[in-house]
Design a protein around this motif. Structure first.
Motif, PDB file in Angstrom:
ATOM      1  N   ASN A   6       0.830  -1.214   0.000  1.00 48.07           N
ATOM      2  CA  ASN A   6       0.000   0.000   0.000  1.00 48.07           C
ATOM      3  C   ASN A   6       0.861   1.260   0.000  1.00 48.07           C
ATOM      4  OD1 ASN A   6       0.928  -0.553   2.606  1.00 48.07           O
ATOM      5  ND2 ASN A   6      -0.794   0.504   3.581  1.00 48.07           N
ATOM      6  N   ALA A   7       1.992   1.190  -0.718  1.00 48.90           N
ATOM      7  CA  ALA A   7       2.924   2.322  -0.733  1.00 48.90           C
ATOM      8  C   ALA A   7       2.260   3.605  -1.223  1.00 48.90           C
ATOM      9  CB  ALA A   7       4.141   1.981  -1.594  1.00 48.90           C
ATOM     10  N   LYS A   8       1.467   3.518  -2.287  1.00 48.30           N
ATOM     11  CA  LYS A   8       0.868   4.730  -2.860  1.00 48.30           C
ATOM     12  C   LYS A   8      -0.029   5.438  -1.851  1.00 48.30           C
ATOM     13  CE  LYS A   8      -1.723   6.557  -6.801  1.00 48.30           C
ATOM     14  NZ  LYS A   8      -2.511   7.462  -5.940  1.00 48.30           N
ATOM     15  N   SER A   9      -0.873   4.680  -1.159  1.00 45.94           N
ATOM     16  CA  SER A   9      -1.779   5.313  -0.198  1.00 45.94           C
ATOM     17  C   SER A   9      -1.003   5.904   0.979  1.00 45.94           C
ATOM     18  CB  SER A   9      -2.822   4.314   0.303  1.00 45.94           C
ATOM     19  OG  SER A   9      -2.203   3.246   1.008  1.00 45.94           O
ATOM     20  N   LEU A  10       0.074   5.248   1.394  1.00 42.46           N
ATOM     21  CA  LEU A  10       0.881   5.796   2.484  1.00 42.46           C
ATOM     22  C   LEU A  10       1.575   7.079   2.054  1.00 42.46           C
ATOM     23  CD1 LEU A  10       2.549   2.582   3.995  1.00 42.46           C
ATOM     24  CD2 LEU A  10       0.656   3.911   4.934  1.00 42.46           C
ATOM     25  N   ILE A  11       2.091   7.094   0.820  1.00 42.18           N
ATOM     26  CA  ILE A  11       2.752   8.298   0.308  1.00 42.18           C
ATOM     27  C   ILE A  11       1.761   9.449   0.224  1.00 42.18           C
ATOM     28  CG2 ILE A  11       3.850   9.317  -1.721  1.00 42.18           C
ATOM     29  CD1 ILE A  11       5.043   6.475  -2.231  1.00 42.18           C
ATOM     30  N   ASP A  12       0.590   9.161  -0.338  1.00 42.78           N
ATOM     31  CA  ASP A  12      -0.437  10.202  -0.467  1.00 42.78           C
ATOM     32  C   ASP A  12      -0.836  10.733   0.904  1.00 42.78           C
ATOM     33  OD1 ASP A  12      -0.369   9.866  -3.182  1.00 42.78           O
ATOM     34  OD2 ASP A  12      -2.178   8.632  -3.279  1.00 42.78           O
ATOM     35  N   GLN A  13      -0.995   9.831   1.861  1.00 45.02           N
ATOM     36  CA  GLN A  13      -1.398  10.235   3.203  1.00 45.02           C
ATOM     37  C   GLN A  13      -0.309  11.077   3.864  1.00 45.02           C
ATOM     38  OE1 GLN A  13      -1.985   6.981   5.899  1.00 45.02           O
ATOM     39  NE2 GLN A  13      -2.754   8.243   7.561  1.00 45.02           N
ATOM     40  N   TYR A  14       0.940  10.638   3.726  1.00 48.53           N
ATOM     41  CA  TYR A  14       2.035  11.376   4.348  1.00 48.53           C
ATOM     42  C   TYR A  14       2.158  12.771   3.743  1.00 48.53           C
ATOM     43  CZ  TYR A  14       6.766  12.803   5.578  1.00 48.53           C
ATOM     44  OH  TYR A  14       7.851  13.511   6.021  1.00 48.53           O
TER      45      TYR A  14
END
Length: 474
Positions: free
Chosen positions: A102-110
């Motif tokens: 879930n790298a993309k969602s973590l990046i977007d969230q961060y």
């Protein structure tokens, strides 16, 4: 995959980390790296591409270029590492093993709540280690940050941190899918994926970390920052394939397990009367060989090597970047022993069957050199799912997996409802799967080890091992 090794000591430990990291080279082929701490110099780092030459050749001068009484090293099949990070937690080096789904969602969230940024790589990807570090830095301590990162990551993250000051922080992933253990000598401590890497260097094993356990290690001792969890799901494929033969995980030696596993496969063949008129048993080298030795010892059929791998120039068939070149290298490496092939009925044990491309070429090569029959045994069940925890498979789609693609041929999407039946060779669907693969890959017969057989060979409770790649169950 990947491997990590670290030392914190009262003396310079660069050579220990160089050799200890090099002993993890079987776990990755893309990047190698080291970071070190010296009181005068501070933190240092070096990263090299190892796709076309091994770790040893890229780092053999590291003793003259880097110094320190604490250091970490890694072999990575993913992103460049270790990284040096400066954050609210201070300056540190970090290396990780695992995968983030879930790298993309973590990046977007961060990016959304912090207003921060990441150093983007080719194609816009973010280095996995930088992402994990960003999650860790959301908290006010390393232990809280590592717990937070492991909780929000869909996948697996084993973490090794070298602090500015020379202490190590080691964190095994939440469910212990990967191993991590600590060794000790008179000058300090080390931590490693592969325990043989430090015993060879004169360290004695202290203990293995438990699932999710976090410790801080200094030359003076070990401090438990977060105790181990109760639930463990260590990867069963460690023993079947990618674990090194001399290593032991959870007290179970890899080579010994493979002998037991091969013996269990032979017992089942004896019970069913399948492939009994065999001249020689062989292994598909290298990791299939110990399974084959176990099969030969149990069946009392002579073990032999009907073909030899020529490895001085191409030691690993999957080193080239593209599949066609890997296949060509694999073919060129196989040198036949005609006296052991011509007019012989052969049975080979392979550690696993993923796509089946190279195995078909191997079987065709044996027939071209005069084999009468070629029977195949897989040391594990049919692989039905790409691993979503350890990143050890290059498959980009489950449909690239041989078993799944054959099921699609047999029943289409409907067949996905009966995967457990296809895994079991005693069912009608299981028999059809094996028959179709034999037709496609030109095997005289095919059988897979069962899930229960793998668990029995390992010797751990079934609930403590991960079998996701075979049955899709976490």
């Amino acid at each position: 995959m990947g491997g990590i090794f670290g030392v914190t000591s009262r003396r310079d430990c660069i050579l220990d980390v160089f050799f200890g990291t090099d002993y993890h080279s079987h776990l990755g082929t893309r990047r190698g790296g080291m970071a070190a701490y010296d009181p005068e110099v501070g933190l240092q780092r070096e990263i090299h591409n190892i796709e076309n030459s091994p770790f040893r050749t890229k780092f053999e001068h590291v003793g003259a270029e880097m110094k320190g009484n604490a250091a970490i090293g890694c072999i990575s099949d993913t992103d460049p590492q270790p990284l040096l990070i400066r954050s609210n937690l201070g300056l540190y080096a970090i290396s990780t093993i695992g995968i983030i789904n879930n790298a993309k969602s973590l990046i977007d969230q961060y990016l959304a709540f912090s207003g921060g940024h990441f150093d983007a790589m080719t194609g816009g990807r973010v280095n996995t280690n930088e992402l994990i570090a960003a999650m860790i830095d959301q908290k006010s301590s390393f232990v809280d940050g590592i717990r937070f990162a492991q909780n929000v990551i869909d996948g697996t993250a084993t973490v090794l941190i070298l602090k500015d000051g020379g202490h190590l922080i080691a964190a095994r992933d939440r469910f212990g899918r990967l191993p991590l253990s600590i060794g000790k000598n008179e000058d300090g401590y080390c931590v490693a994926f592969e325990p043989f890497a430090y015993t060879k260097l004169g360290y004695e094993m202290v203990r293995e970390l438990g699932p999710g356990e976090i410790v801080e290690i200094s030359p003076e001792g070990i401090e438990v920052l977060s105790p181990p969890g109760k639930d463990m799901k260590i990867c069963a494929f460690l023993w079947t394939y990618y674990g090194y033969p001399t290593s032991s995980y959870e007290g179970v030696n890899v080579e010994d397990m493979r002998y037991r596993n091969g013996a269990l496969i032979a017992k089942r063949d004896q019970e069913t009367g399948c492939a009994q008129d065999i001249d020689y048993v062989g292994g598909v080298p290298d990791s299939g060989t110990p399974h084959a030795i176990g099969y030969a010892n149990e069946s009392r059929i002579p073990f032999a090597r009907p073909f030899i791998k020529y490895t001085p120039t191409w030691p690993r068939s999957f080193m080239p970047p593209n599949q066609s070149e890997r296949n060509m290298v694999a073919k060129m490496k196989q040198i036949p022993v005609h006296a052991l092939i011509r007019d012989k009925k052969l049975l080979f044990v392979d550690d696993s069957i993923v796509r089946g491309t190279q195995l078909r070429e191997t079987v065709d090569f044996l027939y071209e050199n005069g084999a009468k029959e070629v029977h195949i045994r897989s040391a594990c069940p049919p692989i039905m799912f790409g691993c979503k925890y350890l990143n050890f498979s290059r498959a980009t789609s489950d449909m690239e997996l041989l078993a799944r693609s054959v099921i699609m041929e047999l029943e289409g999407d409907e067949g996905m409802n009966y995967l457990e039946e296809y895994i079991d060779g005693t069912t009608e669907r299981g028999k059809k799967l094996r028959e179709r693969i034999c037709e496609k890959l030109h095997f005289s017969s095919l059988e897979y080890q069962s899930l229960d057989g793998v668990a029995e060979a390992i010797g751990l409770d079934r609930c403590k091992i991960c079998t996701y790649c075979w049955n899709g169950k976490e």
